[in-house]
Scaffold this active site. Structure first.
Site, mmCIF file in Angstrom:
data_model
loop_
_atom_site.group_PDB
_atom_site.id
_atom_site.type_symbol
_atom_site.label_atom_id
_atom_site.label_comp_id
_atom_site.label_asym_id
_atom_site.label_seq_id
_atom_site.Cartn_x
_atom_site.Cartn_y
_atom_site.Cartn_z
ATOM 1 N N TYR A 94 3.123 -40.172 30.529
ATOM 2 C CA TYR A 94 2.766 -40.539 31.898
ATOM 3 C C TYR A 94 2.512 -42.037 31.983
ATOM 4 O O TYR A 94 2.902 -42.680 32.951
ATOM 5 C CB TYR A 94 1.512 -39.780 32.346
ATOM 6 C CG TYR A 94 1.785 -38.339 32.696
ATOM 7 C CD1 TYR A 94 2.279 -37.997 33.948
ATOM 8 C CD2 TYR A 94 1.550 -37.331 31.779
ATOM 9 C CE1 TYR A 94 2.528 -36.680 34.276
ATOM 10 C CE2 TYR A 94 1.801 -36.009 32.098
ATOM 11 C CZ TYR A 94 2.292 -35.681 33.346
ATOM 12 O OH TYR A 94 2.549 -34.391 33.670
ATOM 13 N N ASN A 117 7.238 -31.751 41.791
ATOM 14 C CA ASN A 117 8.681 -31.778 41.610
ATOM 15 C C ASN A 117 9.286 -30.430 42.021
ATOM 16 O O ASN A 117 8.982 -29.406 41.429
ATOM 17 C CB ASN A 117 8.978 -32.077 40.137
ATOM 18 C CG ASN A 117 10.428 -31.885 39.773
ATOM 19 O OD1 ASN A 117 11.309 -31.876 40.612
ATOM 20 N ND2 ASN A 117 10.669 -31.708 38.481
ATOM 21 N N CYS A 125 10.688 -33.002 34.650
ATOM 22 C CA CYS A 125 9.261 -33.276 34.482
ATOM 23 C C CYS A 125 8.723 -32.678 33.177
ATOM 24 O O CYS A 125 7.685 -33.121 32.681
ATOM 25 C CB CYS A 125 8.472 -32.775 35.681
ATOM 26 S SG CYS A 125 8.664 -31.029 36.044
ATOM 27 N N HIS A 126 9.453 -31.721 32.601
ATOM 28 C CA HIS A 126 9.026 -31.140 31.322
ATOM 29 C C HIS A 126 9.096 -32.157 30.187
ATOM 30 O O HIS A 126 8.481 -31.964 29.144
ATOM 31 C CB HIS A 126 9.863 -29.899 30.980
ATOM 32 C CG HIS A 126 11.316 -30.163 30.804
ATOM 33 N ND1 HIS A 126 12.181 -30.253 31.886
ATOM 34 C CD2 HIS A 126 12.072 -30.368 29.694
ATOM 35 C CE1 HIS A 126 13.403 -30.504 31.434
ATOM 36 N NE2 HIS A 126 13.364 -30.576 30.110
ATOM 37 N N GLU A 152 15.894 -28.630 23.919
ATOM 38 C CA GLU A 152 16.513 -29.959 23.966
ATOM 39 C C GLU A 152 16.347 -30.728 22.652
ATOM 40 O O GLU A 152 16.804 -31.867 22.551
ATOM 41 C CB GLU A 152 15.920 -30.763 25.124
ATOM 42 C CG GLU A 152 16.251 -30.166 26.482
ATOM 43 C CD GLU A 152 15.753 -31.004 27.647
ATOM 44 O OE1 GLU A 152 15.179 -32.104 27.426
ATOM 45 O OE2 GLU A 152 15.940 -30.570 28.789
#
Length: 174
Positions: A94, A117, A125-126, A152
């Site tokens: 952040y 979001n 946002c993850h 990912e």
């Protein structure tokens, strides 16, 4: 406005939009099965989103290129644009996000925009974590955030050369 649903490893996924773009993608809790769509012919961006999200979950897609039209304030839109720049397989804190905006004091506002979001996964946002690499609040549940980061290849999170594997139950605000 048309609606489509796809099955994902994280639950039934709702996709809403029109010819101008997809306005909502969310994972529905406690719902199994469901209609493939709402009975109307799908607007092209909605059909493309359904296809591309299916490919993402299959591990064959890392980016999305269908039209989006999320509703939000100018500030939220600017945060969501920054989120889209965080590459697949990486994370950002952040604090780093607020630095890109040019105002470290905006960290709470950035976190709030992140939480609003409306385009799950597509506006990633993850991929935003605490400065120490810990998982932070996630509207879809921290178990989904962890699953997405593992999918990912971004878990455990590496922050400034140090690996962090904060358990999903341990929260860090920033």
């Amino acid at each position: 406005m048309t609606t489509a649903y796809i099955e994902s490893p994280l639950g039934l996924t709702l996709i809403k939009g029109d010819e101008k773009g997809v306005s909502q993608i969310s994972c529905l809790d406690g719902v199994c099965g469901g209609p493939a769509q709402d009975g109307l012919p799908l607007d092209e961006p909605v059909a493309q989103a359904a296809q591309q999200l299916t490919e993402y979950f299959a591990g064959t897609r890392q980016t999305f290129d269908f039209l989006i039209s999320p509703a939000g304030t100018a500030f939220q839109q600017s945060v969501w644009q920054l989120l889209r720049a965080v590459p697949f397989g990486t994370t950002q804190s952040y604090l780093e996000l607020t630095r890109h905006l040019g105002d470290e004091k905006a960290i709470r506002a950035v976190a709030a925009a992140n939480g609003r979001n409306p385009l799950w996964i597509v506006v990633p946002c993850h991929r935003i974590v605490g400065s120490d690499g810990s998982l932070t609040g996630y509207a879809g549940g921290l178990w989904r955030k962890e699953w997405l980061l593992k999918h990912e290849g971004a878990w455990p999170v590496s922050v400034k050369g140090k690996a962090s594997a904060t358990a999903p139950g341990q929260l860090s605000l920033f």
